[in-house]
Design an enzyme around this catalytic site. Structure first.
Site, short mmCIF file in Angstrom:
data_model
loop_
_atom_site.label_atom_id
_atom_site.label_comp_id
_atom_site.label_asym_id
_atom_site.label_seq_id
_atom_site.Cartn_x
_atom_site.Cartn_y
_atom_site.Cartn_z
N GLN A 17 -66.56 24.37 23.89
CA GLN A 17 -64.98 24.57 23.72
C GLN A 17 -64.02 24.27 23.62
O GLN A 17 -63.23 23.74 22.75
CB GLN A 17 -64.80 25.83 23.75
CG GLN A 17 -63.93 26.58 23.18
CD GLN A 17 -63.44 28.58 24.48
OE1 GLN A 17 -62.27 28.35 24.62
NE2 GLN A 17 -64.23 29.27 25.18
N GLU A 139 -66.35 27.38 31.61
CA GLU A 139 -64.55 27.43 31.71
C GLU A 139 -64.50 28.64 32.53
O GLU A 139 -63.69 28.16 33.36
CB GLU A 139 -64.88 28.78 30.58
CG GLU A 139 -63.68 29.50 30.66
CD GLU A 139 -61.98 29.14 30.91
OE1 GLU A 139 -61.80 28.20 29.28
OE2 GLU A 139 -61.58 29.60 31.23
N ASP A 168 -61.14 25.73 29.15
CA ASP A 168 -61.72 25.36 28.00
C ASP A 168 -60.26 24.54 26.98
O ASP A 168 -60.65 23.79 26.60
CB ASP A 168 -62.53 25.73 27.33
CG ASP A 168 -64.23 26.13 28.35
OD1 ASP A 168 -64.65 25.27 28.63
OD2 ASP A 168 -64.85 26.73 27.70
N GLY A 247 -41.91 35.17 38.18
CA GLY A 247 -40.93 33.69 38.77
C GLY A 247 -39.63 36.14 39.16
O GLY A 247 -40.39 36.10 40.34
N GLY A 248 -38.63 35.02 39.60
CA GLY A 248 -38.12 35.31 40.20
C GLY A 248 -37.08 36.72 40.24
O GLY A 248 -36.96 37.87 40.41
N1 CAO Z 1 -77.47 12.55 18.76
C1 CAO Z 1 -78.78 12.88 20.14
N2 CAO Z 1 -78.38 13.31 21.27
C2 CAO Z 1 -77.57 14.21 21.51
C3 CAO Z 1 -76.23 14.07 20.35
C4 CAO Z 1 -76.99 13.82 18.53
N3 CAO Z 1 -76.26 13.66 17.77
N4 CAO Z 1 -75.36 15.00 20.51
C5 CAO Z 1 -75.92 15.03 21.89
N5 CAO Z 1 -76.96 14.41 22.15
C6 CAO Z 1 -77.81 14.46 23.43
C7 CAO Z 1 -76.77 14.27 24.32
O1 CAO Z 1 -76.59 12.71 24.51
C8 CAO Z 1 -77.26 14.41 25.84
O2 CAO Z 1 -77.99 13.97 26.10
P1 CAO Z 1 -78.97 13.26 27.92
O3 CAO Z 1 -78.68 14.81 28.48
O4 CAO Z 1 -80.10 12.51 27.77
O5 CAO Z 1 -77.28 12.69 27.93
C9 CAO Z 1 -77.76 15.70 25.25
O6 CAO Z 1 -77.90 16.16 23.86
C10 CAO Z 1 -77.26 16.99 26.32
O7 CAO Z 1 -75.50 16.63 26.05
P2 CAO Z 1 -74.81 17.45 27.59
O8 CAO Z 1 -75.57 16.82 28.88
O9 CAO Z 1 -73.33 16.97 27.23
O10 CAO Z 1 -75.15 19.16 26.83
P3 CAO Z 1 -75.07 20.53 28.18
O11 CAO Z 1 -75.99 21.12 27.11
O12 CAO Z 1 -76.48 19.90 28.72
O13 CAO Z 1 -74.03 20.33 28.70
C11 CAO Z 1 -72.14 20.56 29.20
C12 CAO Z 1 -73.31 21.29 27.96
C13 CAO Z 1 -70.13 21.88 28.41
C14 CAO Z 1 -71.78 21.81 30.32
C15 CAO Z 1 -71.41 20.08 28.67
O14 CAO Z 1 -71.54 18.91 28.09
C16 CAO Z 1 -70.36 19.24 30.24
O15 CAO Z 1 -70.34 19.62 31.53
N6 CAO Z 1 -69.44 18.85 29.25
C17 CAO Z 1 -67.80 18.08 29.81
C18 CAO Z 1 -66.70 19.48 30.64
C19 CAO Z 1 -66.69 20.38 28.93
O16 CAO Z 1 -66.85 20.42 28.77
N7 CAO Z 1 -66.72 21.68 29.64
C20 CAO Z 1 -66.42 22.69 28.88
C21 CAO Z 1 -67.48 23.50 27.67
S1 CAO Z 1 -66.73 24.41 26.82
O17 CAO Z 1 -67.53 25.77 28.11
#
Ligand code: CAO
Length: 415
Positions: A17, A139, A168, A247-248
Site C-alpha cells: 500500500q 501499517e 501506509d 484544538g482550542g
Molecule cells: N523479481 C525478483 N525478485 C523480486 C521481485 C522481482 N520482480 N520483486 C520482489 N522481489 C524479491 C525481493 O528482492 C525480495 O527478495 P529478498 O528477500 O531475497 O531480498 C523478496 O521479493 C520479498 O520482498 P520483501 O521482503 O520486500 O517482501 P515481503 O513480502 O517479505 O515484505 C513488507 C513486505 C511490506 C513487510 C516489506 O516489503 C517492508 O517492510 N517494506 C518497507 C516498509 C513498507 O513499505 N511497509 C508497508 C507495506 S504496506 O502495508
C-alpha cells in the site's frame, strides 16, 4: 489538456500500500508509471482480500490506477539487463521493499548513479536509520511506533489504531512530495538524489500536535481541553483524549436520533467560542449566555461534560442531517458521522471525481477514491489498474527489444 508531470517516467518497484499510494498519485498527476512485478505472482495484494475468485482484488485495483504493468525477474541476469535499460530511461525509481532487498538484487545506489546520474531513488521504509532500521513494517506497526496508537482511544482503554491508513497511505503522500521536490531540484543541479520517507517519521509528522501537548503537559502538568480535566489525573505522557477536539475549541461526538439502532447516528459538535450564544439559543439554554459558569471559554472548560450532555439531549431529537441543517444556519461547526455506505452514495463526491466508478475487464464496475488533489490545469482521469504484465511487450518494445527477443525472454521465464 496537458498534465503537471507529463514526460516524467517512473520505474515503480512498489508493492502493498505505501509505495503504490505514492506512484498512483504521481500517475494521476501525469507521470508514466511502469510497475515492475514478478511473473506469475505480481504484487501480493492482487490476491489478498479477494471478493471475486481469480480476479484482481479491490485492494490492488484501488491502489494501482493509471499505471502500466510489466513482469520481470530482476534476480535473473537477463532480467537485470532489462531493469538497467529501464533505469537509464526513467527519471524516478520508487520502491518499498524490506530493508536491503534492493541491494541484494544488485540495484545499489552506486550502480544506479553510475548508469543514470539524473535518477531519483525514492524509498519507503518502516524506520529511518537507528535501532529498528532493519525491521519489516506494516501499517499498524507504524501507527504504534509513530505516536498515533498511544494517543488514540479512551483514557480507560488500551492504545488504539485508527482506520485511516496514516502509516501506509500517509507515508506514500510524504514520499510523493519528496519526489516532486527532487525533480524540481534536479532542474538546477542536473543530479538525482535519494529520497527516504520512513513510516514512523511520517506518522509522527501527522501526530505533531501530540508532541506539542507532551511539552505543554511537562511544563504545566495539565491540559484543560483534555477530558481528564478537571476531575481526572494526568500522568507523565500525553493521555488518550477520546473524541475530544484536538484544538482550542472543545468538541465531542454526540448521539442523534436513531442512535439505538444505527451505529453511525452521531454528529461531531464543536462549541466554537464565537458562536457560543447561538449554541445556547439552539439548545434552549439562553440563560447560559450570561451565566458566569458558562459565559467564557475558560469557565466552560470546567463544565464540558454537563455542557455536551445537555447539547446531546438536543441532538438526540434530530437526525444527524437535520441537526447539520439547523446548526449550519448559525455557523456552528459540526459534521455528521458518515458511514462508508453513505460516502459511497454521496452525489457531491461523485461530481468532484473523488468517488469514481471504474470499469475493469475481469471485475466489471467498481468504486474507487479518485485524486483528492484538484488542479485547474492538470485534471485527473482515473483509469483502471493494469492486469499482471499487461504492458510487458509494449514497454520492452519501447526499450528497443525485438519481438523475437521478447519471446526468448518469455520462454526463459525472465518476463
Ligand atoms: N523479481 C525478483 N525478485 C523480486 C521481485 C522481482 N520482480 N520483486 C520482489 N522481489 C524479491 C525481493 O528482492 C525480495 O527478495 P529478498 O528477500 O531475497 O531480498 C523478496 O521479493 C520479498 O520482498 P520483501 O521482503 O520486500 O517482501 P515481503 O513480502 O517479505 O515484505 C513488507 C513486505 C511490506 C513487510 C516489506 O516489503 C517492508 O517492510 N517494506 C518497507 C516498509 C513498507 O513499505 N511497509 C508497508 C507495506 S504496506 O502495508
Amino acid at each position: 489538456m496537458s498534465k503537471a508531470l507529463d514526460g516524467v517516467r517512473i520505474l515503480d518497484f512498489t508493492h502493498v500500500q505505501s509505495g503504490p499510494t505514492c506512484t498512483q498519485l504521481l500517475a494521476w498527476l501525469g507521470a508514466d508509471v511502469i510497475k515492475v512485478e514478478r511473473a506469475g505472482v505480481g504484487d501480493a495484494t492482487r490476491g489478498q482480500l479477494c471478493d471475486i475468485p481469480g480476479v484482481d482484488s479491490l485492494y490492488f485495483t484501488m491502489l494501482n490506477h493509471n499505471k502500466r504493468s510489466i513482469t520481470l525477474d530482476t534476480k535473473n541476469p537477463k532480467g537485470k539487463q532489462v531493469l538497467d535499460a529501464l533505469i537509464k530511461q526513467c527519471d524516478v525509481l520508487v520502491e518499498n521493499f524490506a530493508p536491503g532487498a534492493l541491494d541484494r538484487m544488485g540495484i545499489t545506489w552506486q550502480h544506479i548513479e553510475q548508469i543514470n546520474p539524473r535518477m531519483i531513488v525514492a524509498s519507503v521504509k518502516g524506520f529511518g536509520p537507528g535501532p529498528y532500521e532493519h525491521c519489516k513494517v506494516y501499517e499498524n506497526v507504524a501507527q504504534c511506533a509513530g505516536g498515533s496508537a498511544s494517543t488514540t482511544g479512551f483514557d480507560d482503554g488500551p492504545p488504539m489504531v485508527t482506520g485511516a491508513q496514516i502509516g501506509d497511505s500517509g507515508t506514500g503522500l510524504h514520499l510523493a512530495l519528496g519526489i516532486v521536490a527532487a525533480l524540481y531540484q534536479r532542474n538546477s543541479t542536473g543530479r538525482g538524489q535519494k529520497v527516504l520517507a520512513p513510516m514512523q517519521d511520517a506518522v509522527l509528522n501527522l501526530c505533531r500536535v501530540k508532541l506539542r501537548d507532551q511539552q505543554r503537559l511537562e511544563r504545566t502538568g495539565t491540559m484543560h481541553e483534555y477530558p481528564q480535566y478537571p476531575d481526572g489525573k494526568f500522568g507523565a505522557a500525553v493521555p488518550r483524549a477520546g473524541n475530544a477536539s484536538g484544538g482550542g475549541q472543545p468538541g465531542s461526538i454526540l448521539k442523534c436520533k436513531g442512535w439505538e439502532t444505527d451505529p453511525n447516528a452521531y454528529i461531531y459538535f464543536i462549541t466554537q467560542a464565537a458562536v457560543w450564544p447561538a449554541v445556547c439559543k439552539v439548545i434552549g439554554e439562553k440563560g447560559w449566555i450570561e451565566d458566569e459558569a458558562f459565559a467564557t471559554p475558560a469557565a466552560r472548560l470546567l463544565h464540558l461534560k454537563p455542557i455536551f450532555s445537555r447539547i446531546e439531549q438536543w441532538t438526540m431529537t434530530k437526525t444527524k442531517f437535520e441537526a447539520m441543517e439547523i446548526l449550519n444556519q448559525y455557523d456552528i461547526p459540526c459534521g455528521p458521522i458518515l458511514s462508508m455506505k453513505e460516502i459511497a452514495e454521496e452525489p457531491g463526491l461523485r461530481q468532484t471525481g473523488t468517488i469514481v466508478e471504474v470499469e475493469h475487464p475481469t471485475r466489471g464496475k467498481y468504486l474507487t477514491v479518485g485524486n483528492p488533489i484538484k488542479m485547474s490545469d492538470s485534471p485527473t482521469e482515473v483509469m483502471r489498474s493494469p492486469l499482471l504484465g499487461e504492458h510487458t511487450d509494449e514497454v520492452l518494445t519501447q526499450l528497443g527489444y525485438s519481438s523475437s527477443e521478447i519471446a526468448a525472454l518469455r520462454a526463459e521465464r525472465v518476463i
